[in-house]
Motif scaffolding. Structure first.
Motif, PDB file in Angstrom:
ATOM      1  N   ARG A  30       0.873  -1.280  -0.024  1.00 44.13           N
ATOM      2  CA  ARG A  30      -0.016  -0.067   0.122  1.00 44.13           C
ATOM      3  C   ARG A  30       0.850   1.153  -0.184  1.00 44.13           C
ATOM      4  NH1 ARG A  30      -5.253   0.250   1.152  1.00 44.13           N
ATOM      5  NH2 ARG A  30      -4.761   2.207   2.384  1.00 44.13           N
ATOM      6  N   SER A  41      -8.279  -4.102   7.858  1.00 48.57           N
ATOM      7  CA  SER A  41      -9.088  -3.755   8.922  1.00 48.57           C
ATOM      8  C   SER A  41      -8.778  -4.488  10.257  1.00 48.57           C
ATOM      9  CB  SER A  41     -10.515  -4.538   8.231  1.00 48.57           C
ATOM     10  OG  SER A  41     -11.480  -4.200   8.942  1.00 48.57           O
ATOM     11  N   CYS A 101     -20.348  -1.657   0.772  1.00 46.65           N
ATOM     12  CA  CYS A 101     -19.100  -0.715   0.936  1.00 46.65           C
ATOM     13  C   CYS A 101     -17.880  -1.091   0.290  1.00 46.65           C
ATOM     14  CB  CYS A 101     -18.615  -0.436   2.709  1.00 46.65           C
ATOM     15  SG  CYS A 101     -17.696  -1.743   3.237  1.00 46.65           S
ATOM     16  N   PHE A 103     -15.230  -2.486   1.161  1.00 46.19           N
ATOM     17  CA  PHE A 103     -13.934  -2.680   1.769  1.00 46.19           C
ATOM     18  C   PHE A 103     -13.393  -4.160   1.984  1.00 46.19           C
ATOM     19  CE2 PHE A 103     -11.177  -1.223   5.243  1.00 46.19           C
ATOM     20  CZ  PHE A 103     -10.253  -0.153   4.622  1.00 46.19           C
ATOM     21  N   ARG A 137     -19.485  -6.957   6.794  1.00 41.69           N
ATOM     22  CA  ARG A 137     -20.305  -6.452   7.613  1.00 41.69           C
ATOM     23  C   ARG A 137     -21.562  -5.889   7.044  1.00 41.69           C
ATOM     24  NH1 ARG A 137     -21.632  -7.090  13.057  1.00 41.69           N
ATOM     25  NH2 ARG A 137     -21.379  -5.359  14.337  1.00 41.69           N
TER      26      ARG A 137
ATOM     27  N   TYR B  26     -10.785   5.024  -1.004  1.00 44.62           N
ATOM     28  CA  TYR B  26     -11.401   5.286   0.280  1.00 44.62           C
ATOM     29  C   TYR B  26     -10.348   6.342   1.033  1.00 44.62           C
ATOM     30  CZ  TYR B  26     -13.908   0.937  -0.545  1.00 44.62           C
ATOM     31  OH  TYR B  26     -14.566  -0.118  -1.087  1.00 44.62           O
ATOM     32  N   VAL B  28      -8.837   6.011   3.700  1.00 50.91           N
ATOM     33  CA  VAL B  28      -7.595   5.600   4.069  1.00 50.91           C
ATOM     34  C   VAL B  28      -6.426   5.462   3.032  1.00 50.91           C
ATOM     35  CG1 VAL B  28      -8.120   3.039   3.632  1.00 50.91           C
ATOM     36  CG2 VAL B  28      -6.784   3.866   5.687  1.00 50.91           C
ATOM     37  N   TYR B 211     -18.324  -2.057  14.257  1.00 51.77           N
ATOM     38  CA  TYR B 211     -17.578  -2.438  13.132  1.00 51.77           C
ATOM     39  C   TYR B 211     -17.490  -2.066  11.579  1.00 51.77           C
ATOM     40  CZ  TYR B 211     -13.855  -5.774  10.908  1.00 51.77           C
ATOM     41  OH  TYR B 211     -12.980  -6.390  10.321  1.00 51.77           O
ATOM     42  N   ALA B 212     -17.294  -0.846  11.405  1.00 48.25           N
ATOM     43  CA  ALA B 212     -17.242  -0.718   9.879  1.00 48.25           C
ATOM     44  C   ALA B 212     -15.798  -1.021   9.587  1.00 48.25           C
ATOM     45  CB  ALA B 212     -17.372   0.990   9.805  1.00 48.25           C
ATOM     46  N   MET B 213     -15.702  -1.770   8.581  1.00 51.93           N
ATOM     47  CA  MET B 213     -14.301  -2.537   8.491  1.00 51.93           C
ATOM     48  C   MET B 213     -13.348  -1.559   7.936  1.00 51.93           C
ATOM     49  SD  MET B 213     -15.452  -6.119   6.539  1.00 51.93           S
ATOM     50  CE  MET B 213     -13.534  -6.605   6.686  1.00 51.93           C
ATOM     51  N   GLU B 214     -13.636  -0.447   7.587  1.00 50.71           N
ATOM     52  CA  GLU B 214     -12.481   0.653   7.388  1.00 50.71           C
ATOM     53  C   GLU B 214     -12.535   1.673   8.599  1.00 50.71           C
ATOM     54  OE1 GLU B 214     -13.610   4.164   4.633  1.00 50.71           O
ATOM     55  OE2 GLU B 214     -11.377   4.653   4.776  1.00 50.71           O
ATOM     56  N   PRO B 215     -11.560   1.394   9.410  1.00 51.39           N
ATOM     57  CA  PRO B 215     -11.451   2.234  10.598  1.00 51.39           C
ATOM     58  C   PRO B 215     -11.544   3.702  10.364  1.00 51.39           C
ATOM     59  CG  PRO B 215      -9.775   0.375  10.837  1.00 51.39           C
ATOM     60  CD  PRO B 215     -10.408   0.570   9.383  1.00 51.39           C
ATOM     61  N   VAL B 261     -16.912   4.964   1.300  1.00 50.85           N
ATOM     62  CA  VAL B 261     -16.625   5.058   2.949  1.00 50.85           C
ATOM     63  C   VAL B 261     -16.660   3.237   3.171  1.00 50.85           C
ATOM     64  CG1 VAL B 261     -17.538   5.292   5.220  1.00 50.85           C
ATOM     65  CG2 VAL B 261     -17.715   7.117   3.353  1.00 50.85           C
ATOM     66  N   GLY B 262     -15.564   2.733   3.950  1.00 50.85           N
ATOM     67  CA  GLY B 262     -15.616   1.386   4.267  1.00 50.85           C
ATOM     68  C   GLY B 262     -16.624   1.093   5.306  1.00 50.85           C
ATOM     69  N   GLY B 263     -17.878   1.357   5.005  1.00 51.39           N
ATOM     70  CA  GLY B 263     -18.855   0.924   6.152  1.00 51.39           C
ATOM     71  C   GLY B 263     -19.022   2.002   7.299  1.00 51.39           C
ATOM     72  N   VAL B 295      -8.569  -0.988  14.636  1.00 52.46           N
ATOM     73  CA  VAL B 295      -9.797  -1.357  15.152  1.00 52.46           C
ATOM     74  C   VAL B 295      -9.893  -1.134  16.482  1.00 52.46           C
ATOM     75  CG1 VAL B 295     -11.052  -3.509  15.729  1.00 52.46           C
ATOM     76  CG2 VAL B 295     -10.426  -2.828  13.357  1.00 52.46           C
TER      77      VAL B 295
END
Lengths: 165, 781
Positions: A30, A41, A101, A103, A137, B26, B28, B211-215, B261-263, B295
């Motif tokens: 990355r 994650s 989403c 992700f 999720r 995203y 991140v 727990y949205a996977m993208e913190p 947005v990752g969740g 996380v």
């Protein structure tokens, strides 16, 4: 910080870099190579979002040191699609709306690709067993199982089509 | 009704290809030139006075540029909070929970920043902590917030003047109470004396992590006097408002943008890490600073309020509700965040969509020395619904009435007012319930397995406050840009808003592009939450498209200088008198001449007209489950999950089903396996190994979402929202199914194997399945 010279192949491209010994594979991909399709994650190898192939085996890149991939062949989600378009697994995720989403999606796509290489016609139980280590999720998983079954079907019908020709 | 080309069809998501190839960006993934990296020094005390912070050792690390503390923020407004501005960006004087940000280390590399964090030495004077609600409310409890936070610079701004304000009037009778809320009517006490039967239920709902996977993460920099932030925010316009207050900048000089947005699921509502990241950039002369939480840090940033709820209901012999009396206590954690609104919603949502002649609800949200609680999908509803629906199910059992029948007798009908002064019910709840019950089956029991079915109802005041805008640009080649401030969190708004624009303008989906959530370049949206986007942002987009069409017709009249008679746009073509026609592109080009131009349409949605009454719509939640339990292990397997998606119009049916299955699955997690557990001052399971969310093997064997379309919503084509509805009744439905399977009513979530096994043992020892038996189990998790 002690460093190591790493020579590897990433998505078919040779890469040579001096990297800190403690750098994780996912950080290397990355932050150094700009391959941001691979996601982080949970950070502890339970969610599968960071899955990449190392020598064709799916691994959690958040749990591998980058210096340990010296001499290996690494493929990330960016290395799957070709100029001809999406892979059957990617196309099935699109067709079955197997993402929200997104992700977790690169990790799922990698893991499903690995499954279908080994087991071209899996049962739903085999799919679930194989994907136990990938968390999503958003979707509730059902569309993901559907996508894998769909991809398996389209790959096997494409194969029989090829034989016809 | 005119034939629709695109609305009502499950067109593929427009973001799907980017998301399956790894191309989707995203927050991140965002990199800015010359970017630095921040890591947070967090409190290892639950409640302590800060005597000093020693930075030298950290600053001596090569590559470390700055260490910022709360004391360094001179000249800034050092706090945030959209209801109570109680939340210090970096702790000032005191820390109030383990995990609270105390300092920010900024370095050239994230690894260097991480190395320097433990070198920052904080000198604490320990204070007594209050780790739960009863400790916080004790007579001699230490006070967590001595300040009343009245020094807010824009405190005098009229309501709505500062967009970060949410209209919650905070009241509190105890220094550790963040907010109190009441609702009621009639005479509850008299009604109880007349009751045929009184049923009392107590439930405990645990703390949850979304727990949205993208913190949470953000990048911030200052460019030419403008603060630019890229973040994971659901509500960028509110975040901009909080940041403007911190830095005393006009809103025009704060830009918050949000890529994919990752969740979110509500957990990224309101302001989170943006002020922290922005003060980092401010401290290093405006250079870009990136802050990415892991996380564990995300868990310590926001969780859902835990709740203790006692409900007593009075029933007539036929099952009619005579009165309900609720007492709700939320553990809000160290800072208010959105919890005052969570409490108001719990108070509004606990009693269910029933006709209740006499009601009393009393609630309080309590500060404790734990991580701050805030929004999570359906907030207030799922906590309250568990209490209200379990109580109804227990009443049905005690009165010998079928659980569907007792609900039919009490559900409000279309047009009835559930809450005086609120919008009348805009759905046919009894019909929805009948659909649900007809689809749900008991299945066949495996050898030696316990089986149970359960279901529940909810109608929640969704949509929040209606204020949305949209700008639609018809470009000179006839393609279309839609500008909206609504964020794509995965719910599919980018696709649905494109469908609405394509339908209205008569163009293909491939000609429409939706740009979202940039406070400088897109247009205002109050929030992305409360299941509002399709309804309210969608309505704004529809209105903007109709504005474009009006302007196109005016343009065509100018172009056809001799056109007397009606001009209209049909199927993407302008039709004029005498059979003449031109394309949308020709209208733009003809009107502007060589060089082309753009025709702009604006759509505005305000709290007026049809949307004057709140809520904008009632979001319906109807969920049923059928479960199998292994009596030896207490493990629950979900055999069947059924939801009713009463959405008015399913603009994209596949996306509607996705919302229902996703929401219900989060409900199953929050009911069966998930809970944050405090052990002393720390969370014992602040990681994704021990905080167990549903996995693929946990998915229900059968799932069906019954989409109901009665075109009765205020949104485009009669649409109303989906997203939270199917989350809310899940805890109550599962609790009822477990009770029917094992013979004892659970009163505490989650219903993990140990807890279910203990219920089974209790049923055995009491000789069981005695109706109304009550299983209180608060043993170790």
């Amino acid at each position: 910080m002690s460093e190591t010279l790493v020579r590897t192949t990433v998505n078919g491209r040779p890469v040579e870099a001096r990297i800190p010994n403690r750098m994780l594979l996912v950080e290397f991909l990355r932050d150094r190579l700009g391959l941001t399709g691979t996601k982080v994650s949970c950070g502890m190898q339970v969610c599968g979002a960071c899955t990449v192939f190392v020598d064709e085996r799916p691994v959690s890149s958040c749990g591998v040191l980058a210096c340990d991939i010296d001499g290996a062949d690494v493929v990330t989600v960016e290395g799957l699609a070709t100029d001809d378009g999406l892979t059957p697994v990617q196309q099935a995720f699109v067709d079955c709306s197997a993402l929200q989403c997104g992700f977790c999606t690169p990790g799922f796509v990698m893991m499903c690709t690995a499954l279908l290489r080994k087991t071209p016609n899996p049962t739903e139980e085999q799919v679930a067993h194989h994907l136990e280590g990938n968390l999503c999720r958003c979707t509730g998983y059902e569309p993901i199982v559907e996508a894998v079954m769909h991809a398996a079907e389209s790959m096997s019908s494409a194969e029989s089509g090829t034989r016809h020709d | 009704m005119t034939e629709r080309r695109i609305v009502g069809r499950s067109v593929p998501r427009t973001d799907a290809v980017a998301k399956v190839t790894g191309a989707a960006v995203y927050a991140v993934d965002v990199v800015m030139p010359d970017m630095l990296h921040a890591k947070v020094v967090r409190s290892d005390r639950a409640h302590a006075r800060i005597r000093g912070v020693a930075k030298d050792a950290a600053l001596a690390v090569p590559g470390v540029l700055a260490v910022v503390t709360g004391g360094d923020l001179t000249g800034l407004f050092p706090r945030f909070g959209h209801i109570v501005a109680d939340h210090a960006i970096l702790a000032i004087d005191k820390v109030r929970y383990y995990g609270e940000p105390v300092a920010l280390v900024i370095a050239t590399d994230p690894l260097i920043a991480r190395d320097a964090v433990p070198l920052v030495e904080v000198d604490y004077e320990e204070l007594p902590a209050v780790m739960d609600v009863s400790a916080a409310l004790a007579a001699d409890a230490p006070v967590l917030h001595e300040d009343d936070y009245s020094d807010v610079p824009d405190a005098d701004t009229p309501p709505g003047g500062n967009m970060s304000r949410t209209p919650v009037k905070v009241t509190s009778s105890h220094p550790n109470v963040a907010h109190e809320s009441q609702k009621g009517w009639g005479d509850v006490d008299v009604a109880f004396t007349d009751a045929h039967r009184i049923v009392e239920t107590t439930v405990h709902h645990p703390m949850l992590y979304a727990y949205a996977m993208e913190p949470y993460n953000a990048v911030a920099r200052f460019v030419e006097g403008t603060l630019e932030v890229v973040s994971t925010a659901q509500h960028p316009f509110m975040v901009a408002s909080d940041l403007a207050r911190v830095f005393s900048l006009p809103l025009s000089h704060v830009r918050v943008s949000v890529p994919y947005v990752g969740g979110g699921y509500g957990s990224k509502s309101y302001t989170k890490v943006e002020p922290l990241t922005a003060v980092g950039s401010w401290a290093v002369g405006g250079r870009p600073v990136k802050l990415v939480l892991d996380v564990e840090e995300a868990i310590y940033t926001t969780r859902a309020d835990s709740a203790d709820i006692v409900v007593r209901s009075a029933f007539a012999a036929d099952g009619s509700i005579l009165a309900r009396d609720f007492e709700i206590t939320l553990d809000t954690g160290a800072y208010a965040d959105n919890s005052p609104l969570v409490l108001d919603k719990a108070v509004n949502r606990c009693f269910g969509p029933y006709r209740i002649p006499n009601l009393r609800v009393r609630g309080k949200a309590v500060y404790t020395s734990t991580s701050p609680a805030s929004s999570y999908r359906g907030f207030g509803a799922f906590q309250g619904n568990l209490a209200g629906e379990t109580n109804i199910d227990q009443a049905a059992e005690q009165l010998g009435i079928d659980p569907a029948e007792i609900r039919r007798r009490n559900l409000v009908h279309r047009g009835e007012r559930l809450i005086p002064g609120n919008r009348a019910m805009d759905a046919d709840l009894v019909d929805d319930l009948d659909l649900l019950v007809a689809e749900l089956d008991a299945g066949s029991s495996g050898e030696g397995r316990l089986r149970g079915t359960g279901f529940g109802c909810a109608a929640t005041d969704a949509g929040a406050v209606p204020s949305s805008t949209a700008l639609v640009k018809l470009l000179s080649d006839g393609s279309v840009l839609v500008l909206t401030g609504s964020s794509e969190l995965g719910q599919g708004s980018r696709t649905v808003l494109a469908q609405i624009a394509a339908e209205e303008l008569g163009v293909g989906m491939e000609r429409v592009r939706v740009l979202q959530s940039d406070t400088a370049t897109t247009v205002f949206e109050r929030t992305t939450g409360a299941s509002r986007t399709t309804t309210l942002s969608g309505l704004a987009v529809q209105r903007a498209c109709r504005d474009v069409i009006e302007r196109v017709c005016l343009a065509a009249r100018d172009v056809w200088t001799d056109a007397a008679g009606p001009i209209e746009v049909r199927d993407g073509t302008v039709h004029g008198p005498g059979g003449r026609s031109m394309s949308l592109a020709e209208a733009v080009q003809g009107w502007f001449g060589p060089g082309g131009g753009e025709i702009l349409g604006q759509g505005v949605v305000r709290r007026t007209g049809e949307l004057a009454e709140l809520p904008p719509f009632w979001e319906i939640g109807m969920v049923g489950v059928s479960l199998e339990i292994d009596p030896d292990t207490g493990v629950i397997e979900v055999d069947q999950l059924v939801t009713v998606a009463d959405v008015g119009c399913a603009i994209n049916p596949t996306l509607v089903e996705g919302q229902d299955l996703g929401a219900a699955t989060q409900g199953l997690g929050g009911t069966i396996t998930e809970h944050l557990v405090y052990d002393g001052i720390q969370i014992a399971n602040a990681n994704m190994v021990e905080y167990r969310v549903p996995r693929i093997t946990d998915r229900p064997r059968r799932f069906r979402s019954l989409i109901v379309e009665r075109a009765d919503g205020p949104g485009p084509y009669g649409a109303k929202g989906v997203g939270e509805g199917a989350r809310n009744p899940v805890p109550g439905a599962v609790a009822a199914a477990v009770a029917r399977a094992v013979g004892v009513w659970p009163d505490t979530l989650p219903l993990n194997p140990e807890r279910v096994w203990r219920l089974i043992q209790r049923a055995k020892s009491t000789g069981t399945a005695s109706p109304g038996s009550h299983g209180s189990d608060s043993g170790p998790q």
